[in-house]
Scaffold this motif. Sequence first.
Motif, PDB file in Angstrom:
ATOM      1  N   TRP A  86      -4.992   2.860   4.555  1.00 18.55           N
ATOM      2  CA  TRP A  86      -4.865   1.788   3.573  1.00 18.55           C
ATOM      3  C   TRP A  86      -3.575   1.084   4.420  1.00 18.55           C
ATOM      4  O   TRP A  86      -2.698   1.540   5.097  1.00 18.55           O
ATOM      5  CB  TRP A  86      -3.977   2.272   2.266  1.00 18.55           C
ATOM      6  CG  TRP A  86      -4.861   2.891   1.282  1.00 18.55           C
ATOM      7  CD1 TRP A  86      -5.975   4.008   1.694  1.00 18.55           C
ATOM      8  CD2 TRP A  86      -4.846   2.903  -0.167  1.00 18.55           C
ATOM      9  NE1 TRP A  86      -6.476   4.419   0.542  1.00 18.55           N
ATOM     10  CE2 TRP A  86      -5.851   3.751  -0.489  1.00 18.55           C
ATOM     11  CE3 TRP A  86      -4.020   2.016  -1.003  1.00 18.55           C
ATOM     12  CZ2 TRP A  86      -6.402   3.915  -1.805  1.00 18.55           C
ATOM     13  CZ3 TRP A  86      -4.253   2.364  -2.217  1.00 18.55           C
ATOM     14  CH2 TRP A  86      -5.390   3.220  -2.674  1.00 18.55           C
ATOM     15  N   SER A  87      -3.534  -0.299   4.075  1.00 17.40           N
ATOM     16  CA  SER A  87      -2.532  -1.258   4.666  1.00 17.40           C
ATOM     17  C   SER A  87      -1.290  -0.989   3.857  1.00 17.40           C
ATOM     18  O   SER A  87      -1.269  -0.533   2.548  1.00 17.40           O
ATOM     19  CB  SER A  87      -2.779  -2.698   4.714  1.00 17.40           C
ATOM     20  OG  SER A  87      -2.831  -3.150   3.214  1.00 17.40           O
ATOM     21  N   ASP A  88      -0.035  -1.404   4.371  1.00 17.17           N
ATOM     22  CA  ASP A  88       1.323  -1.431   3.612  1.00 17.17           C
ATOM     23  C   ASP A  88       1.019  -2.434   2.369  1.00 17.17           C
ATOM     24  O   ASP A  88       1.560  -1.810   1.495  1.00 17.17           O
ATOM     25  CB  ASP A  88       2.095  -1.934   4.511  1.00 17.17           C
ATOM     26  CG  ASP A  88       2.729  -1.045   5.735  1.00 17.17           C
ATOM     27  OD1 ASP A  88       2.257   0.024   5.687  1.00 17.17           O
ATOM     28  OD2 ASP A  88       3.368  -1.399   6.501  1.00 17.17           O
ATOM     29  N   GLU A  89       0.300  -3.526   2.506  1.00 18.16           N
ATOM     30  CA  GLU A  89       0.112  -4.381   1.544  1.00 18.16           C
ATOM     31  C   GLU A  89      -0.682  -3.777   0.273  1.00 18.16           C
ATOM     32  O   GLU A  89      -0.454  -3.814  -0.892  1.00 18.16           O
ATOM     33  CB  GLU A  89      -0.442  -5.566   1.866  1.00 18.16           C
ATOM     34  CG  GLU A  89      -0.811  -6.574   0.636  1.00 18.16           C
ATOM     35  CD  GLU A  89      -1.486  -7.918   1.264  1.00 18.16           C
ATOM     36  OE1 GLU A  89      -2.593  -8.225   0.645  1.00 18.16           O
ATOM     37  OE2 GLU A  89      -1.002  -8.584   2.111  1.00 18.16           O
ATOM     38  N   GLU A  90      -1.767  -2.912   0.535  1.00 20.85           N
ATOM     39  CA  GLU A  90      -2.563  -2.091  -0.445  1.00 20.85           C
ATOM     40  C   GLU A  90      -1.750  -1.136  -1.057  1.00 20.85           C
ATOM     41  O   GLU A  90      -1.962  -1.035  -2.449  1.00 20.85           O
ATOM     42  CB  GLU A  90      -3.849  -1.570   0.301  1.00 20.85           C
ATOM     43  CG  GLU A  90      -4.919  -2.573   0.818  1.00 20.85           C
ATOM     44  CD  GLU A  90      -5.872  -1.795   1.611  1.00 20.85           C
ATOM     45  OE1 GLU A  90      -6.843  -2.342   1.407  1.00 20.85           O
ATOM     46  OE2 GLU A  90      -5.501  -0.961   2.250  1.00 20.85           O
ATOM     47  N   VAL A  91      -0.992  -0.537  -0.419  1.00 15.91           N
ATOM     48  CA  VAL A  91      -0.042   0.522  -1.035  1.00 15.91           C
ATOM     49  C   VAL A  91       0.911   0.101  -2.120  1.00 15.91           C
ATOM     50  O   VAL A  91       0.952   0.347  -3.214  1.00 15.91           O
ATOM     51  CB  VAL A  91       0.662   1.533   0.087  1.00 15.91           C
ATOM     52  CG1 VAL A  91       1.790   2.473  -0.798  1.00 15.91           C
ATOM     53  CG2 VAL A  91      -0.157   2.198   0.879  1.00 15.91           C
TER      54      VAL A  91
END
Length: 174
Positions: free
Chosen positions: A120-125
Amino acid sequence: MAEQAQYEELIRQFSAFGAVKRELGRIMPSGCPSGSGAVLTLLERHGDMRMSKLAELLAVDMSVTSRHVAHVAERGWIQRSPDPADKRSRILRLTPAGRAQLEELSRRTGRLLAERLGDWSDEEVAQLTALMARLRASFDDCRAVPAALPADTEPRPPASPVLEPSPRTPATTQ
């Protein structure tokens, strides 16, 4: 407003989320159920407090809170002191052993989440975190409203969306 089919899928995803919670529960040290972790987390986040405040933050009955508090106190993770303002009440305080236990819980859950969400990307988390906080806040706002709507009543969207994390949002150990 979302379609009925979207709400039905959301309900299915809530059920599936139980598997995530069970896996998080399996990695906890023996003798530290999720309720104990929640007590430690809230005391760390909000500081010393009365049991009534803790029950409110946990969003559970005082009897459930009392069992959680007894469990963590028996292990030396919290201290219960008389409240100077009201000797009948107790102030709950995290001990150094409780802080150490909380650090261990955080290490374990952080490691598992990093493993499972590694792609997962930081943005998704961040987006998931914000949406979960918003979901929790939406339910916190509805506590005074009866849980069941009459059959002919359509659910209404919230008046104003909440995007910031609620101070009542439990940590990952719950």
